[in-house]
Motif scaffolding. Structure first.
Motif, short mmCIF file in Angstrom:
data_model
loop_
_atom_site.label_atom_id
_atom_site.label_comp_id
_atom_site.label_asym_id
_atom_site.label_seq_id
_atom_site.Cartn_x
_atom_site.Cartn_y
_atom_site.Cartn_z
N LEU A 85 10.34 31.80 41.73
CA LEU A 85 9.67 32.93 41.08
C LEU A 85 10.61 34.13 40.90
N GLN A 197 5.49 40.33 28.55
CA GLN A 197 4.45 39.83 29.43
C GLN A 197 3.28 40.81 29.38
N PHE B 183 -7.67 41.88 43.43
CA PHE B 183 -6.28 42.29 43.31
C PHE B 183 -5.47 41.94 44.55
N PRO B 185 -3.49 39.51 46.98
CA PRO B 185 -2.77 38.27 46.67
C PRO B 185 -3.15 37.12 47.61
N ASN B 198 -8.75 36.47 39.68
CA ASN B 198 -7.59 37.04 40.35
C ASN B 198 -6.72 37.80 39.35
N GLU B 199 -6.43 39.05 39.69
CA GLU B 199 -5.53 39.82 38.83
C GLU B 199 -4.15 39.66 39.42
N ASN B 200 -3.41 38.78 38.82
CA ASN B 200 -2.23 38.29 39.49
C ASN B 200 -0.95 38.91 38.97
N MET B 201 -0.67 40.11 39.42
CA MET B 201 0.55 40.78 38.98
C MET B 201 1.80 40.00 39.38
N ALA B 202 1.70 39.29 40.48
CA ALA B 202 2.85 38.50 40.94
C ALA B 202 3.26 37.48 39.88
N VAL B 203 2.29 36.90 39.21
CA VAL B 203 2.60 35.93 38.18
C VAL B 203 3.37 36.59 37.04
N SER B 204 2.87 37.74 36.62
CA SER B 204 3.56 38.45 35.54
C SER B 204 4.99 38.77 35.92
N LEU B 205 5.15 39.28 37.13
CA LEU B 205 6.49 39.65 37.57
C LEU B 205 7.39 38.43 37.68
N ALA B 206 6.82 37.33 38.10
CA ALA B 206 7.62 36.11 38.20
C ALA B 206 8.09 35.66 36.82
N ILE B 207 7.22 35.78 35.85
CA ILE B 207 7.59 35.35 34.50
C ILE B 207 8.70 36.26 33.95
N LEU B 208 8.55 37.56 34.16
CA LEU B 208 9.61 38.48 33.74
C LEU B 208 10.92 38.12 34.42
#
Lengths: 224, 224
Positions: A85, A197, B183, B185, B198-208
């Motif tokens: 990740l 994103q 929110f 995790p 789930n509002e998954n900011m971790a996913v967004s950050l991982a994609i970035l």
DNA sequence: TAGATTGTTAATCGATTAACAATC
DNA sequence: TAGATTGTTAATCGATTAACAATC
């Protein structure tokens, strides 16, 4: 479609990626409780996923294979997911738009574990520029491109109103930003090599809303 | 799998639902510019999607069919999407966990267009209870269930730390809440009829993050 | 050994795309 | 009419699931 760039990990679908953060937090609690191995079956039950799906996800991430009769080594999985990740390496970012949401994100400390570090903020309102929030200076919006280039920033967080988002986006891209975290509810046009994103709270709210209206069935993965 | 509950809309996939908010904002700008019809081709180009996909999405949402040589009626689409997403009817919610993120959401006015109305907040810290933020009273956490029942609240927003999330979740469910916007995790265990979004900011950050590491190809829908 | 658990290959399912007819 | 655009049916593609062999 281009080939996957070679690396430690086999091809992993976007859906699988989206499951990773949840696995990570569960693995960490398991580790804290002293567990060393975790079976796919146990994790699957926890998440309400199929055992086989979890097994596939785990074996894609773990450096060493799972052990029959034991499961997967928890530390391996944690390491694998964090590496996969990209949470291991810290990344500087700037934020544009110091409204209520922008302020909130500047004050929010929760991004640290994910490696995100907001180093400065921008706003077009002269009453805000010169001030700082949570130790982060607020600068004038006309300095966006310059600052990005000077500090070699590659991530931009967009929290301006919808109307201004494309302009801000263009300025960030001009400054060399390669990845945008967009909280404005609009589609942004960017060059090929730049990733947008979208943090789409509207989608979440829509899903909640439809559930309440009885339009969603209780089963997982249902059509809506 | 259960059948789709009968209604105005044909079965629409989760992926399609996720495209809807973006369509909505684009349609609104088109309408503001005086347009009456919008062709799938034009919208597809704007979003970088295939024309046929947009056409399918639009025809699923629009009450009347698209017009050959013209396109789809913009007001129909807007109405359809707003109805489909449930943005038309206002929904009361409570928020639990008045930390930096919780405060931010209380101050954030951006949920109005989506029909979400946070009416009160809860925190276990006695220094916060009794105060209010943005006109919303902060109450003691032990009143969560009571308040939900009394005010007939069906949406709970969870912004507490991971460790407390399941407890808070249980209290909300006990109070009759049917939809949770989480929110924290962690994975929350809930009864069948309760939805966790789930509002998954971790996913967004991982994609970035993965994009910056060059692991993502520039093409859309690429494996990661 | 027996049994639990993994890993692999094939089948299924659903979303997207392609081909083409229908219509204004 | 010709041409643009929609709607429908079939093909493709990818993710999930099932079946079963491998292994500790």
């Amino acid at each position: 479609m281009a080939e996957q760039t070679g690396g430690r990990f086999p091809p992993i679908s976007v859906q699988a990626l989206q499951r990773m953060p949840a696995y990570l937090s569960y693995l960490q609690t398991q580790k804290d409780e002293g567990a060393v191995f975790l079976s796919a079956a146990k994790a699957a039950q926890h998440f309400g996923l199929s055992e086989i799906q979890v097994r596939k996800d785990f074996s894609a991430i773990s450096l060493t294979p799972g052990k029959p009769k034991a499961g997967f080594a928890i530390v391996e999985l944690i390491d694998g997911i964090e590496t996969f990740l990209g949470f291991r390496n810290s990344k500087d970012a700037i934020l544009v738009g110091v409204g209520s949401l922008g302020k909130a994100l500047l004050n929010y400390g929760g991004f640290k574990p994910y490696g995100l570090n907001i180093v400065a903020a921008f706003d077009s309102n002269p009453e805000l520029t010169g001030k700082s929030i949570n130790g982060k200076a607020i600068l004038s919006s006309d300095k966006i491109s310059d600052t990005c280039r000077r500090l070699n920033i590659h991530i931009g967080v967009i929290t301006v109103p919808a109307k201004q988002a494309q302009l801000v986006c263009d300025q960030l891209v001009a400054g060399g930003v390669k990845a945008l975290w967009n909280f404005a509810p609009v589609h942004l046009s960017v060059p090929e090599n730049v990733l947008v994103q979208n943090e789409n709270m509207a989608v979440s709210l829509a899903i909640l809303s439809r559930h309440l209206e009885g339009a969603l069935d209780s089963a997982k993965g249902e059509k809506v």
